[in-house]
Scaffold this motif. Sequence first.
Motif, PDB file in Angstrom:
ATOM      1  N   MET A   1       0.677  -1.296   0.054  1.00 24.84           N
ATOM      2  CA  MET A   1      -0.035  -0.022   0.043  1.00 24.84           C
ATOM      3  C   MET A   1       0.898   1.340  -0.016  1.00 24.84           C
ATOM      4  SD  MET A   1      -3.167  -0.798  -0.202  1.00 24.84           S
ATOM      5  CE  MET A   1      -3.743   0.865  -0.129  1.00 24.84           C
ATOM      6  N   ARG A   2       1.959   1.117   0.665  1.00 22.96           N
ATOM      7  CA  ARG A   2       2.956   2.309   0.609  1.00 22.96           C
ATOM      8  C   ARG A   2       3.502   2.591  -0.624  1.00 22.96           C
ATOM      9  NH1 ARG A   2       4.600  -0.723   5.101  1.00 22.96           N
ATOM     10  NH2 ARG A   2       4.139   0.508   7.227  1.00 22.96           N
ATOM     11  N   LEU A   3       3.796   1.498  -1.545  1.00 27.92           N
ATOM     12  CA  LEU A   3       4.329   1.641  -2.755  1.00 27.92           C
ATOM     13  C   LEU A   3       3.268   2.360  -3.775  1.00 27.92           C
ATOM     14  CD1 LEU A   3       6.511  -1.284  -3.417  1.00 27.92           C
ATOM     15  CD2 LEU A   3       7.041   0.979  -2.635  1.00 27.92           C
ATOM     16  N   ILE A   4       1.980   2.080  -3.550  1.00 30.22           N
ATOM     17  CA  ILE A   4       0.973   2.802  -4.207  1.00 30.22           C
ATOM     18  C   ILE A   4       0.598   4.184  -3.700  1.00 30.22           C
ATOM     19  CG2 ILE A   4      -1.427   2.644  -4.659  1.00 30.22           C
ATOM     20  CD1 ILE A   4      -1.383  -0.413  -4.582  1.00 30.22           C
ATOM     21  N   LEU A   5       0.298   4.447  -2.579  1.00 31.98           N
ATOM     22  CA  LEU A   5       0.172   5.596  -2.051  1.00 31.98           C
ATOM     23  C   LEU A   5       1.205   6.776  -2.131  1.00 31.98           C
ATOM     24  CD1 LEU A   5      -1.828   4.815   1.381  1.00 31.98           C
ATOM     25  CD2 LEU A   5      -2.943   5.705  -0.795  1.00 31.98           C
ATOM     26  N   LEU A   6       2.455   6.182  -2.199  1.00 31.10           N
ATOM     27  CA  LEU A   6       3.423   7.198  -1.972  1.00 31.10           C
ATOM     28  C   LEU A   6       3.488   8.105  -3.464  1.00 31.10           C
ATOM     29  CD1 LEU A   6       6.172   5.558   0.101  1.00 31.10           C
ATOM     30  CD2 LEU A   6       4.663   7.729   0.668  1.00 31.10           C
ATOM     31  N   PRO A   7       3.666   7.377  -4.466  1.00 30.63           N
ATOM     32  CA  PRO A   7       3.468   8.218  -5.716  1.00 30.63           C
ATOM     33  C   PRO A   7       2.219   8.860  -5.883  1.00 30.63           C
ATOM     34  CG  PRO A   7       4.449   5.870  -6.129  1.00 30.63           C
ATOM     35  CD  PRO A   7       3.557   5.882  -4.669  1.00 30.63           C
ATOM     36  N   LEU A   8       1.045   8.599  -5.473  1.00 32.01           N
ATOM     37  CA  LEU A   8      -0.059   9.396  -5.510  1.00 32.01           C
ATOM     38  C   LEU A   8       0.041  10.703  -4.667  1.00 32.01           C
ATOM     39  CD1 LEU A   8      -3.132   6.454  -5.286  1.00 32.01           C
ATOM     40  CD2 LEU A   8      -2.021   7.810  -7.190  1.00 32.01           C
ATOM     41  N   PHE A   9       0.711  10.500  -3.593  1.00 33.46           N
ATOM     42  CA  PHE A   9       0.816  11.588  -2.806  1.00 33.46           C
ATOM     43  C   PHE A   9       1.758  12.586  -3.252  1.00 33.46           C
ATOM     44  CE2 PHE A   9      -0.109   9.466   1.358  1.00 33.46           C
ATOM     45  CZ  PHE A   9      -1.328  10.372   1.754  1.00 33.46           C
ATOM     46  N   ASP A  10       2.645  12.063  -4.062  1.00 35.48           N
ATOM     47  CA  ASP A  10       3.751  13.130  -4.720  1.00 35.48           C
ATOM     48  C   ASP A  10       2.946  13.800  -5.722  1.00 35.48           C
ATOM     49  OD1 ASP A  10       6.336  12.948  -3.726  1.00 35.48           O
ATOM     50  OD2 ASP A  10       6.649  10.991  -4.311  1.00 35.48           O
ATOM     51  N   ILE A  11       2.312  13.043  -6.662  1.00 33.09           N
ATOM     52  CA  ILE A  11       1.456  13.778  -7.444  1.00 33.09           C
ATOM     53  C   ILE A  11       0.510  14.908  -6.996  1.00 33.09           C
ATOM     54  CG2 ILE A  11      -0.493  13.512  -9.266  1.00 33.09           C
ATOM     55  CD1 ILE A  11       0.786  10.523  -9.631  1.00 33.09           C
ATOM     56  N   TYR A  12       0.095  14.563  -5.705  1.00 33.95           N
ATOM     57  CA  TYR A  12      -0.868  15.652  -5.357  1.00 33.95           C
ATOM     58  C   TYR A  12      -0.086  16.681  -4.768  1.00 33.95           C
ATOM     59  CZ  TYR A  12      -3.920  17.779  -1.748  1.00 33.95           C
ATOM     60  OH  TYR A  12      -4.721  18.521  -1.206  1.00 33.95           O
ATOM     61  N   PHE A  13       1.292  16.436  -4.165  1.00 36.05           N
ATOM     62  CA  PHE A  13       1.988  17.462  -3.507  1.00 36.05           C
ATOM     63  C   PHE A  13       2.469  18.359  -4.599  1.00 36.05           C
ATOM     64  CE2 PHE A  13       3.310  14.440   0.168  1.00 36.05           C
ATOM     65  CZ  PHE A  13       2.150  14.829   0.960  1.00 36.05           C
ATOM     66  N   VAL A  14       2.926  17.716  -5.898  1.00 38.58           N
ATOM     67  CA  VAL A  14       3.430  18.610  -6.850  1.00 38.58           C
ATOM     68  C   VAL A  14       2.432  19.471  -7.516  1.00 38.58           C
ATOM     69  CG1 VAL A  14       4.485  18.543  -9.078  1.00 38.58           C
ATOM     70  CG2 VAL A  14       5.401  16.922  -7.334  1.00 38.58           C
ATOM     71  N   ALA A  15       0.994  18.883  -7.697  1.00 39.40           N
ATOM     72  CA  ALA A  15       0.133  19.468  -8.387  1.00 39.40           C
ATOM     73  C   ALA A  15      -0.263  20.633  -7.301  1.00 39.40           C
ATOM     74  CB  ALA A  15      -0.991  18.731  -8.501  1.00 39.40           C
ATOM     75  N   VAL A  16      -0.425  20.592  -6.165  1.00 38.44           N
ATOM     76  CA  VAL A  16      -0.840  21.544  -5.230  1.00 38.44           C
ATOM     77  C   VAL A  16       0.075  22.574  -4.953  1.00 38.44           C
ATOM     78  CG1 VAL A  16      -2.006  21.961  -3.029  1.00 38.44           C
ATOM     79  CG2 VAL A  16      -2.809  20.205  -4.320  1.00 38.44           C
ATOM     80  N   LEU A  17       1.315  22.004  -4.254  1.00 31.45           N
ATOM     81  CA  LEU A  17       2.378  22.917  -4.073  1.00 31.45           C
ATOM     82  C   LEU A  17       3.069  23.701  -5.202  1.00 31.45           C
ATOM     83  CD1 LEU A  17       3.813  20.944  -0.954  1.00 31.45           C
ATOM     84  CD2 LEU A  17       2.099  22.739  -0.893  1.00 31.45           C
ATOM     85  N   GLY A  18       3.064  22.838  -6.387  1.00 29.36           N
ATOM     86  CA  GLY A  18       3.865  23.209  -7.388  1.00 29.36           C
ATOM     87  C   GLY A  18       3.035  24.133  -8.339  1.00 29.36           C
ATOM     88  N   SER A  19       1.866  24.484  -7.895  1.00 30.16           N
ATOM     89  CA  SER A  19       1.166  25.470  -8.626  1.00 30.16           C
ATOM     90  C   SER A  19       1.710  26.838  -8.300  1.00 30.16           C
ATOM     91  CB  SER A  19      -0.224  25.564  -8.334  1.00 30.16           C
ATOM     92  OG  SER A  19      -0.719  25.692  -6.781  1.00 30.16           O
ATOM     93  N   GLY A  20       2.370  27.070  -7.210  1.00 31.96           N
ATOM     94  CA  GLY A  20       2.938  28.200  -6.878  1.00 31.96           C
ATOM     95  C   GLY A  20       4.481  28.267  -6.972  1.00 31.96           C
ATOM     96  N   GLY A  21       4.934  26.887  -7.787  1.00 36.52           N
ATOM     97  CA  GLY A  21       6.376  27.243  -8.277  1.00 36.52           C
ATOM     98  C   GLY A  21       7.190  26.382  -7.262  1.00 36.52           C
ATOM     99  N   LEU A  22       6.767  25.699  -6.158  1.00 35.12           N
ATOM    100  CA  LEU A  22       7.446  25.090  -4.998  1.00 35.12           C
ATOM    101  C   LEU A  22       8.587  26.229  -4.606  1.00 35.12           C
ATOM    102  CD1 LEU A  22       7.876  21.296  -6.455  1.00 35.12           C
ATOM    103  CD2 LEU A  22       6.520  22.179  -4.773  1.00 35.12           C
ATOM    104  N   GLU A  23       8.066  27.113  -4.088  1.00 32.03           N
ATOM    105  CA  GLU A  23       9.127  28.485  -4.131  1.00 32.03           C
ATOM    106  C   GLU A  23       9.863  28.237  -2.395  1.00 32.03           C
ATOM    107  OE1 GLU A  23       6.496  31.930  -3.923  1.00 32.03           O
ATOM    108  OE2 GLU A  23       6.249  31.650  -6.200  1.00 32.03           O
ATOM    109  N   THR A  24       9.310  27.643  -1.577  1.00 37.26           N
ATOM    110  CA  THR A  24       9.749  27.688  -0.181  1.00 37.26           C
ATOM    111  C   THR A  24      10.811  26.460  -0.125  1.00 37.26           C
ATOM    112  OG1 THR A  24       8.047  26.472   0.898  1.00 37.26           O
ATOM    113  CG2 THR A  24       7.809  28.914   0.612  1.00 37.26           C
ATOM    114  N   PHE A  25      11.595  26.347   0.774  1.00 36.39           N
ATOM    115  CA  PHE A  25      12.402  25.160   1.190  1.00 36.39           C
ATOM    116  C   PHE A  25      11.712  24.013   1.762  1.00 36.39           C
ATOM    117  CE2 PHE A  25      14.603  22.807   4.524  1.00 36.39           C
ATOM    118  CZ  PHE A  25      15.529  22.140   3.787  1.00 36.39           C
ATOM    119  N   GLY A  26      10.589  24.566   2.406  1.00 35.05           N
ATOM    120  CA  GLY A  26       9.651  23.436   3.258  1.00 35.05           C
ATOM    121  C   GLY A  26       8.974  22.566   2.192  1.00 35.05           C
TER     122      GLY A  26
END
Length: 523
Positions: A1-26
């Motif tokens: 389940m980890r191997l399935i969920l982790l890539p999905l989380f990455d897609i969500y993080f990049v889609a949401v946080l990346g909309s602003g360009g991933l500007e901060t170190f956090g």
Amino acid sequence: MRLILLPLFDIYFVAVLGSGGLETFGEWLTVIAVLAYIPVSVVLLWHIIRKPGHFVWRRMLAMMGDYGAMTIAMAVGGMVMLPVYATLLWVTVGNGMRYGSRYLLVATCMALASIAIATGVNVEWRNEPYVVLTLVLTTLIVPAYIDGLQRALRGALNEAQEASLAKSNFLAQASHDLRQPIHAISLFTACLRDAGLGREERQMVENIDRSLQSVAGLFRSLLDIATLDSGKVEPKLAPIRVGEVIADVVRQYSEMAQWADVELRAVPCSLVVRTDAALLSTMLQNIVSNALKYAPDAPVLIGCRRRGNTVAIEVHDCGPGIPSEHLDQVFNEFYQVRERGDRDVEGVGLGLSIVRRVGALMGLDVRLFSVSGRGTSVVISGLERCNETVAAVAPAPTRTPSAVSGLHVLLVEDDEDVLLATATLLQKWGCIVQAETGIPEVAADWDVMITDYDLGGKRTGADCIASVRKLAGRMIPAIIVTGHDETRVLKDLGDDSVPILAKPVRPAELRSVLTTEVVTQHR
């Protein structure tokens, strides 16, 4: 389940946080942390596959990794990472459901720590105290409710297990106790058969014997189920000639086949397989017994097929077949195929259940195929072929009473009815019998001893054999007759050379063992 969920989380993080360009170190740290956890998850999965089982350190490492990744995401992402809490709650409940109350408590504490860290780091969360309070209460209430349900479920499961154990013990004890009178009646019937009766009287004796064998088959099924429920059955794999096991089953059921007007045939087979001969015989006995009961007046054929490095045993009958709506249920305990107007068939529907369960113990696959009006086939597949040499069993000598005439037999049996019946039968065969209800204290010139397993006073047939052999100063051939499971008796006896006969014993079977196992040694 980890191997399935982790890539999905990455897609969500990049889609949401990346909309602003991933500007901060956090934001970059969150994506990197989740990506870095993927190889860790791969290593965990590899270790679980290689070494399955309970490792506290491995579980704790996985939990810390899960909560660490989710904590970083919630702490850095702000309110847009609030959906991660759903996964956090799922992981918390999942750990408790899989591993128990202690792990649920640890997981709940980790979840609360994650919320506390995320709130301390994230300004947006601190500005929404009621949201944080809702998360905290949910994290406390849901696991507590789940724990209560689990405790109730465990209580119900324990009660069900105790009831199942009580049922198994009852079946085992009832089967054992009822075997004693049936065994005595069977032996007295054999004495009657040799008493010079007329044709009509002999036919009545045959009918009595046939009914007794039906009851004996039922008791064997009940004892087999009780033994399987106990969890004490352990297959003892050894090279055997599969053809000899099949031939032995055909011999055992030849008389029953005559009663059912069935031509029971086996195709000769010289293949050697590695399996437990006794358990395989039990499977075949139940399959053949079913074929004789449900497909009378029709031929039954047993044979083998090579399938690569394995062997399959097939039993085919030409009976009425089984309607398709019953096929999914015929392996259930106590299930019988019954249609309106069907004739009564002896048994309680345990045969195929025993076959499936014994097959599972030995890693064998059991399949049933049937066509209404054309017959039924049962296939046991997965028997491992081996190239080891197995000596062929010499054919048994002719079973005639004269073959045991003159034998000095020590008979030890605590049940007086069984003792009298067995002694009478042996004497009719010409044996000189010393009948005892307990272990004798004075030696005599015995040729063979026949002993029950339970002798009272915490003494068993194994004790009797050891005492008599010590008393006589030699290895007197011995036979044990018992109503218990053969595996249990053999484990206590510790000697594979001593024949074990299951009550009720057919007189022909007893005579055969006396001839092949004892007379040969005596001579």
